[in-house]
Design a protein around this motif. Structure first.
Motif, PDB file in Angstrom:
ATOM      1  N   UNK A 127       0.850  -1.187   0.000  1.00  0.00           N
ATOM      2  CA  UNK A 127       0.000   0.000   0.000  1.00  0.00           C
ATOM      3  C   UNK A 127       0.886   1.237   0.000  1.00  0.00           C
ATOM      4  N   UNK A 128       0.292   2.378  -0.296  1.00  0.00           N
ATOM      5  CA  UNK A 128       1.068   3.612  -0.340  1.00  0.00           C
ATOM      6  C   UNK A 128       1.226   4.190   1.062  1.00  0.00           C
ATOM      7  N   UNK A 129       2.360   4.837   1.281  1.00  0.00           N
ATOM      8  CA  UNK A 129       2.594   5.499   2.560  1.00  0.00           C
ATOM      9  C   UNK A 129       1.541   6.575   2.782  1.00  0.00           C
ATOM     10  N   UNK A 130       1.149   7.256   1.692  1.00  0.00           N
ATOM     11  CA  UNK A 130       0.152   8.317   1.804  1.00  0.00           C
ATOM     12  C   UNK A 130      -1.182   7.780   2.314  1.00  0.00           C
ATOM     13  N   UNK A 131      -1.604   6.633   1.776  1.00  0.00           N
ATOM     14  CA  UNK A 131      -2.886   6.057   2.193  1.00  0.00           C
ATOM     15  C   UNK A 131      -2.853   5.670   3.663  1.00  0.00           C
ATOM     16  N   UNK A 132      -1.768   5.031   4.073  1.00  0.00           N
ATOM     17  CA  UNK A 132      -1.654   4.591   5.463  1.00  0.00           C
ATOM     18  C   UNK A 132      -1.579   5.798   6.398  1.00  0.00           C
ATOM     19  N   UNK A 133      -0.794   6.801   6.015  1.00  0.00           N
ATOM     20  CA  UNK A 133      -0.639   7.981   6.863  1.00  0.00           C
ATOM     21  C   UNK A 133      -1.942   8.757   6.976  1.00  0.00           C
ATOM     22  N   UNK A 134      -2.674   8.852   5.875  1.00  0.00           N
ATOM     23  CA  UNK A 134      -3.954   9.554   5.902  1.00  0.00           C
ATOM     24  C   UNK A 134      -4.930   8.880   6.855  1.00  0.00           C
ATOM     25  N   UNK A 135      -5.020   7.559   6.762  1.00  0.00           N
ATOM     26  CA  UNK A 135      -5.924   6.835   7.662  1.00  0.00           C
ATOM     27  C   UNK A 135      -5.456   6.922   9.109  1.00  0.00           C
ATOM     28  N   UNK A 136      -4.147   6.893   9.313  1.00  0.00           N
ATOM     29  CA  UNK A 136      -3.614   7.034  10.669  1.00  0.00           C
ATOM     30  C   UNK A 136      -4.003   8.392  11.244  1.00  0.00           C
TER      31      UNK A 136
END
Length: 210
Positions: A127-136
């Motif tokens: 998965x993308x770092x952006x997707x994970x960071x956004x959800x975090x």
């Protein structure tokens, strides 16, 4: 602030344990994290969120943290040796038993982040770092609102320094997400279709405010 000086025992009460997991997650996710740090950041953040949510169930009644409250005994509770409520049931009890109706709107983001955690722990992830960071960031925001509105304020005051540290890290997350969306916005054309990202639940809109 969470500190334990004794070397012959380890002691964390439920809320304190949740905050400690969140703080550990933020240490892993700061700046430009490695894949390994992202993995443990997600695992620890998910665990911390769940423990903080369970704190509110415990405030309502100690049996609510059991998988099956009807079979709960005080002896099991005091020992900590019992099957605890799972994440989805925890959210449902907070909404239906504790009457925290506002959580219903946040359920989707919390569930999406939990799904990422499950993929990491039980299978694998790409998965993308952006997707994970956004959800975090979204999940952290929900938890901070939850702490402010629904956790016993004496308990909150006791851990004010740790909560303030979490707030500061949330600001950094939100700056990252906003910067990333700004970059995507610059690549969009007026005729482009705007959709919600199925991974981070972020809607990409060319009219997104800077």
């Amino acid at each position: 602030m969470i500190e334990h000086h004794s070397r012959d025992r380890i002691e964390f009460e439920l809320f304190e344990n949740g905050l400690d997991f969140i703080l550990s997650a933020l240490e892993h996710l700061r700046e430009t994290p490695s894949d390994r740090n992202i993995k443990y950041g997600v695992l620890h953040l998910s665990s911390g969120i769940e423990l903080v949510l369970k704190t509110r169930l415990l405030q309502e009644h100690w049996t609510l943290v059991f998988e099956n409250p009807k079979n709960a005994t005080k002896q099991q509770f005091d020992s900590g040796d019992f099957p605890s409520v799972d994440f989805d049931t925890c959210i449902s009890r907070l909404i239906n038993v504790c009457q925290l109706n506002w959580l219903d709107n946040a359920r989707k983001n919390l569930k999406s982040f939990r799904d990422i955690r499950n993929r990491i722990e039980h299978f694998g992830i790409s998965d993308s770092i952006e997707a994970i960071t956004s959800l975090a960031a979204k999940s952290l925001s929900v938890v901070l609102d939850f702490i402010a509105s629904d956790i016993n304020q004496d308990l909150v005051s006791e851990h004010e320094e740790d909560i303030d540290n979490i707030r500061r890290d949330l600001v950094n997350f939100e700056k990252f997400v906003k910067h990333r969306i700004g970059r995507i916005k610059s690549d969009l054309k007026p005729e482009d279709t705007i959709i919600e990202c199925p991974r981070c639940r972020q809607a990409f809109n060319p009219d997104f405010d800077d």
